[in-house]
Enzyme design. Structure first.
Site, PDB file in Angstrom:
ATOM      1  N   ASN A 213       0.849  -1.193   0.000  1.00 57.45           N
ATOM      2  CA  ASN A 213       0.000   0.000   0.000  1.00 57.45           C
ATOM      3  C   ASN A 213       0.883   1.241   0.000  1.00 57.45           C
ATOM      4  O   ASN A 213       2.003   1.182   0.483  1.00 57.45           O
ATOM      5  CB  ASN A 213      -0.834   0.061   1.287  1.00 57.45           C
ATOM      6  CG  ASN A 213      -2.008  -0.881   1.261  1.00 57.45           C
ATOM      7  OD1 ASN A 213      -2.477  -1.264   0.199  1.00 57.45           O
ATOM      8  ND2 ASN A 213      -2.483  -1.235   2.427  1.00 57.45           N
ATOM      9  N   ASP A 282      -4.873  -5.573   2.557  1.00 55.00           N
ATOM     10  CA  ASP A 282      -6.056  -6.383   2.868  1.00 55.00           C
ATOM     11  C   ASP A 282      -5.872  -7.835   2.430  1.00 55.00           C
ATOM     12  O   ASP A 282      -6.407  -8.748   3.042  1.00 55.00           O
ATOM     13  CB  ASP A 282      -7.293  -5.784   2.185  1.00 55.00           C
ATOM     14  CG  ASP A 282      -7.717  -4.489   2.874  1.00 55.00           C
ATOM     15  OD1 ASP A 282      -7.609  -4.431   4.108  1.00 55.00           O
ATOM     16  OD2 ASP A 282      -8.134  -3.537   2.171  1.00 55.00           O
ATOM     17  N   ASP A 311      -7.014  -9.056  10.298  1.00 56.00           N
ATOM     18  CA  ASP A 311      -7.222  -7.660  10.709  1.00 56.00           C
ATOM     19  C   ASP A 311      -6.559  -7.498  12.079  1.00 56.00           C
ATOM     20  O   ASP A 311      -7.051  -8.015  13.087  1.00 56.00           O
ATOM     21  CB  ASP A 311      -8.718  -7.343  10.768  1.00 56.00           C
ATOM     22  CG  ASP A 311      -8.969  -5.852  11.007  1.00 56.00           C
ATOM     23  OD1 ASP A 311      -8.262  -5.261  11.854  1.00 56.00           O
ATOM     24  OD2 ASP A 311      -9.852  -5.283  10.348  1.00 56.00           O
ATOM     25  N   ILE A 312      -5.433  -6.818  12.099  1.00 53.71           N
ATOM     26  CA  ILE A 312      -4.620  -6.733  13.321  1.00 53.71           C
ATOM     27  C   ILE A 312      -5.386  -6.002  14.421  1.00 53.71           C
ATOM     28  O   ILE A 312      -5.479  -6.462  15.564  1.00 53.71           O
ATOM     29  CB  ILE A 312      -3.273  -6.028  13.015  1.00 53.71           C
ATOM     30  CG1 ILE A 312      -2.510  -6.830  11.956  1.00 53.71           C
ATOM     31  CG2 ILE A 312      -2.440  -5.861  14.289  1.00 53.71           C
ATOM     32  CD1 ILE A 312      -1.329  -6.115  11.353  1.00 53.71           C
ATOM     33  N   PHE A 332      -7.424   3.940  12.914  1.00 51.63           N
ATOM     34  CA  PHE A 332      -7.454   5.038  11.951  1.00 51.63           C
ATOM     35  C   PHE A 332      -8.322   4.623  10.769  1.00 51.63           C
ATOM     36  O   PHE A 332      -8.362   3.444  10.418  1.00 51.63           O
ATOM     37  CB  PHE A 332      -6.036   5.358  11.452  1.00 51.63           C
ATOM     38  CG  PHE A 332      -5.353   6.414  12.283  1.00 51.63           C
ATOM     39  CD1 PHE A 332      -4.953   6.137  13.574  1.00 51.63           C
ATOM     40  CD2 PHE A 332      -5.129   7.690  11.763  1.00 51.63           C
ATOM     41  CE1 PHE A 332      -4.339   7.104  14.344  1.00 51.63           C
ATOM     42  CE2 PHE A 332      -4.517   8.668  12.529  1.00 51.63           C
ATOM     43  CZ  PHE A 332      -4.121   8.375  13.823  1.00 51.63           C
TER      44      PHE A 332
HETATM   45  O1  C5P Z   1     -10.643  -1.781   7.661  1.00 46.49           O
HETATM   46  P1  C5P Z   1      -9.683  -0.675   7.416  1.00 46.49           P
HETATM   47  O2  C5P Z   1      -8.407  -1.124   6.765  1.00 46.49           O
HETATM   48  O3  C5P Z   1     -10.238   0.522   6.732  1.00 46.49           O
HETATM   49  O4  C5P Z   1      -9.312  -0.180   8.907  1.00 46.49           O
HETATM   50  C1  C5P Z   1      -8.304   0.734   9.175  1.00 46.49           C
HETATM   51  C2  C5P Z   1      -7.791   0.545  10.588  1.00 46.49           C
HETATM   52  O5  C5P Z   1      -7.601  -0.840  10.879  1.00 46.49           O
HETATM   53  C3  C5P Z   1      -6.442   1.149  10.790  1.00 46.49           C
HETATM   54  O6  C5P Z   1      -6.329   1.494  12.151  1.00 46.49           O
HETATM   55  C4  C5P Z   1      -5.505   0.001  10.416  1.00 46.49           C
HETATM   56  O7  C5P Z   1      -4.222   0.159  10.990  1.00 46.49           O
HETATM   57  C5  C5P Z   1      -6.244  -1.171  10.977  1.00 46.49           C
HETATM   58  N1  C5P Z   1      -6.043  -2.419  10.216  1.00 46.49           N
HETATM   59  C6  C5P Z   1      -5.357  -3.481  10.785  1.00 46.49           C
HETATM   60  N2  C5P Z   1      -5.219  -4.661  10.094  1.00 46.49           N
HETATM   61  C7  C5P Z   1      -5.744  -4.802   8.872  1.00 46.49           C
HETATM   62  C8  C5P Z   1      -6.445  -3.752   8.277  1.00 46.49           C
HETATM   63  C9  C5P Z   1      -6.562  -2.564   8.968  1.00 46.49           C
HETATM   64  O8  C5P Z   1      -4.866  -3.350  11.904  1.00 46.49           O
HETATM   65  N3  C5P Z   1      -5.600  -5.955   8.223  1.00 46.49           N
END
Ligand code: C5P
Length: 404
Positions: A213, A282, A311-312, A332
Site C-alpha cells: 500500500n 487487505d 485484521d490486526i 485510523f
Molecule cells: O478496515 P480498514 O483497513 O479501513 O481499517 C483501518 C484501521 O484498521 C487502521 O487502524 C488500520 O491500521 C487497521 N487495520 C489493521 N489490520 C488490517 C487492516 C486494517 O490493523 N488488516
C-alpha cells in the site's frame, strides 16, 4: 515548528572537540523558539569562540563568575534562576567529575551547584574518548550524578576525533533537541506502555515482487514520538518505510501483515494503549514462490489468487485485555468521502473505543493532517495541524480516556 516557544535554556559548553556541534545545537534551540544563554568554561574556548556562540544565540556569552555586567555581580545566581533547564553539551569527563564533587571554582559548575534543583533541571550530554567513557570512574560519576537528580542523555557511537571508534561521541544536535523537547513535555502517559503500528505492509509473491500500500508511516512515527514525549514506554511496529526511529522508541521492523500481527500480539500483552496507524494490505498472494517467477516467452501472464490478511486491530480489540478496558485501542480510517458516516461505522465494526478519521488524499505523504475523533460520545473535528502536533493532541486525548 516552535517546540520550545517560551522556554529559556542555559547552554553550557565544556572542553571537548564536540564543541563544534554545540554551535548547531544552539541554532536549533533558537529555531525551535527558545531563548538561549550560553555559558562557557575556559577549556571550551580552546575549541570554539564566544563570538560564534553569541552570534548564534543573539546574547552575550558568560565565561566568568566575576562578570561585572550583572549589577549584583552574581551571574551564577541570576542566570540559573530564569531558566527552564541547564543543558551541558558537550560535558567533558572532567566536568562530570567536578559536578559529582559539587566543585564550584568557575561560573558553569558554580551555577550548576547554585541552581534550585527542584525547579531547574540539569541535563548532561557527555562527550569523550571511548576509553574515558568506559572507565569505571566515569561510569561511577554518571551514576552518582543521576542519583543526584541530573538527567544523562547518553552518548553516540562511531568514529571519534582521536581516530578511535566506539562509544562516547556527543549525540547529534537534532538528537539532543528531540530529547530536550521530550524532557520538557508534560508526562501524561508516565508508566504506560504504548504499541503503535505504522507504515505499509509488503506481501511477497516471490523473492523479487509483491503487493503493498502507499503509506509514508509519518503519522504513526509522529504518534510514537508524541507518546514517548508523554513519558510512555513505546514500541513501534513498522512496515517497510524509510524514516528515522524517534528517540527513545523501541522499533520492530516487519514486512508482511502476518509478521506485523505476530509482533503486535506479543507486545500488546502488557500494553496500556494500542494505536493502529498501519496501512495493512487487505490481501496477500495465495501462494509464494521461493524463486523468481519467470516469463515463459509465451506472452501469458500468471494468474494471481489472493487470500485475506488478518485484521490486526480487530484481532487485538477482541482480546480479554482490550475488552476489559486494560488495553485502550485506537484505530485510523482513511476515507475519500462521507468521513463521519464511514468512520462512525468503522469504530463499531472494529469494536474499539476511539477511531481517528481522516480524508486519505489530504494526508497521504503530507507533513500535516486533519483528524476527526470518533468515540461513543460522538464526533469531534480537530483543526488542521502538523502531524506531530496532531499526534500530541491525540496522545493527550488518549491519556484523558485511560483508567486511572
Ligand atoms: O478496515 P480498514 O483497513 O479501513 O481499517 C483501518 C484501521 O484498521 C487502521 O487502524 C488500520 O491500521 C487497521 N487495520 C489493521 N489490520 C488490517 C487492516 C486494517 O490493523 N488488516
Amino acid at each position: 515548528m516552535n517546540d520550545l516557544a517560551g522556554k529559556h535554556i542555559v547552554l553550557g559548553l565544556t572542553g571537548g572537540i564536540a564543541c563544534y556541534k554545540a554551535a548547531e545545537l544552539c541554532r536549533g534551540l533558537v529555531k525551535e523558539g527558545a531563548t538561549v544563554q550560553v555559558v562557557m568554561t575556559e577549556a571550551s574556548e580552546q575549541f570554539i569562540t564566544p563570538v560564534t556562540m553569541q552570534a548564534l544565540s543573539g546574547r552575550p556569552v558568560y565565561t566568568s563568575q566575576w562578570d561585572a555586567r550583572e549589577p549584583n555581580n552574581m551571574p551564577h545566581i541570576n542566570l540559573s534562576r530564569q531558566s527552564d533547564a541547564i543543558l551541558i553539551a558537550p560535558c567533558s569527563a572532567d566536568f562530570l567529575a567536578k559536578l559529582v564533587h559539587g566543585r564550584a571554582d568557575e561560573l558553569l559548575s558554580l551555577m550548576c551547584l547554585a541552581r534550585p534543583a527542584d525547579k531547574v533541571p540539569l541535563l548532561i550530554a557527555p562527550a569523550m574518548n571511548r576509553e574515558m567513557w568506559a572507565h569505571p570512574a566515569t561510569q561511577r560519576n554518571m551514576k552518582q550524578l543521576s542519583d543526584d537528580g541530573a538527567t544523562i542523555l547518553g552518548v553516540g557511537s562511531g568514529f571519534q576525533a582521536c581516530g578511535e571508534t566506539g562509544d562516547g561521541r556527543m549525540l547529534e544536535p537534532h538528537e539532543l533537541l528531540e530529547d530536550l523537547v521530550a524532557f520538557l513535555h508534560p508526562k501524561s502517559l508516565a508508566g504506560r506502555k504504548v504499541v503503535v503500528t505504522a507504515g505499509p505492509t509488503f506481501e511477497a509473491m516471490d523473492p523479487i515482487r509483491g503487493i503493498t500500500n502507499h503509506s509514508s508511516g509519518k503519522m504513526g512515527f509522529a504518534i510514537a514520538r508524541a507518546a514517548r514525549e508523554a513519558g510512555a514506554d513505546v514500541v513501534l511496529v513498522a512496515g517497510p518505510v524509510h524514516l528515522p526511529t524517534p528517540r527513545g522508541v523501541r522499533r520492530i521492523d516487519v514486512k508482511s501483515a502476518r509478521e506485523m500481527l505476530a509482533a503486535t500480539e506479543k507486545e500488546t500483552v502488557r500494553a496500556d494503549v494500542f494505536v493502529a496507524t498501519a496501512a495493512v494490505a487487505d490481501w496477500r498472494p495465495a501462494t509464494h514462490s521461493d524463486q523468481k517467477i519467470k516469463k515463459d516467452g509465451s506472452g501469458a501472464a500468471p494468474t494471481l489468487a489472493f487470500v485475506e490478511n488478518p485484521d490486526i486491530l480487530a484481532t487485538v480489540a477482541r482480546t480479554e485485555r482490550a475488552k476489559s478496558g486494560a488495553l485502550f485501542c485506537v484505530g485510523f480510517a482513511a476515507e475519500s468521502h462521507d468521513l463521519v458516516k464511514h468512520a462512525t461505522a468503522k469504530r463499531e465494526r472494529k469494536g474499539i473505543p476511539l477511531l481517528v478519521g481522516n480524508i486519505g488524499p489530504l494526508t497521504f505523504g503530507q507533513d500535516d493532517n486533519q483528524m476527526l475523533l470518533v468515540d461513543a460520545q460522538g464526533v469531534q473535528e480537530l483543526p488542521r495541524a502538523s502531524k506531530i502536533e496532531c499526534a500530541r493532541r491525540l496522545v493527550a486525548e488518549i491519556a484523558q480516556r485511560l483508567p486511572r
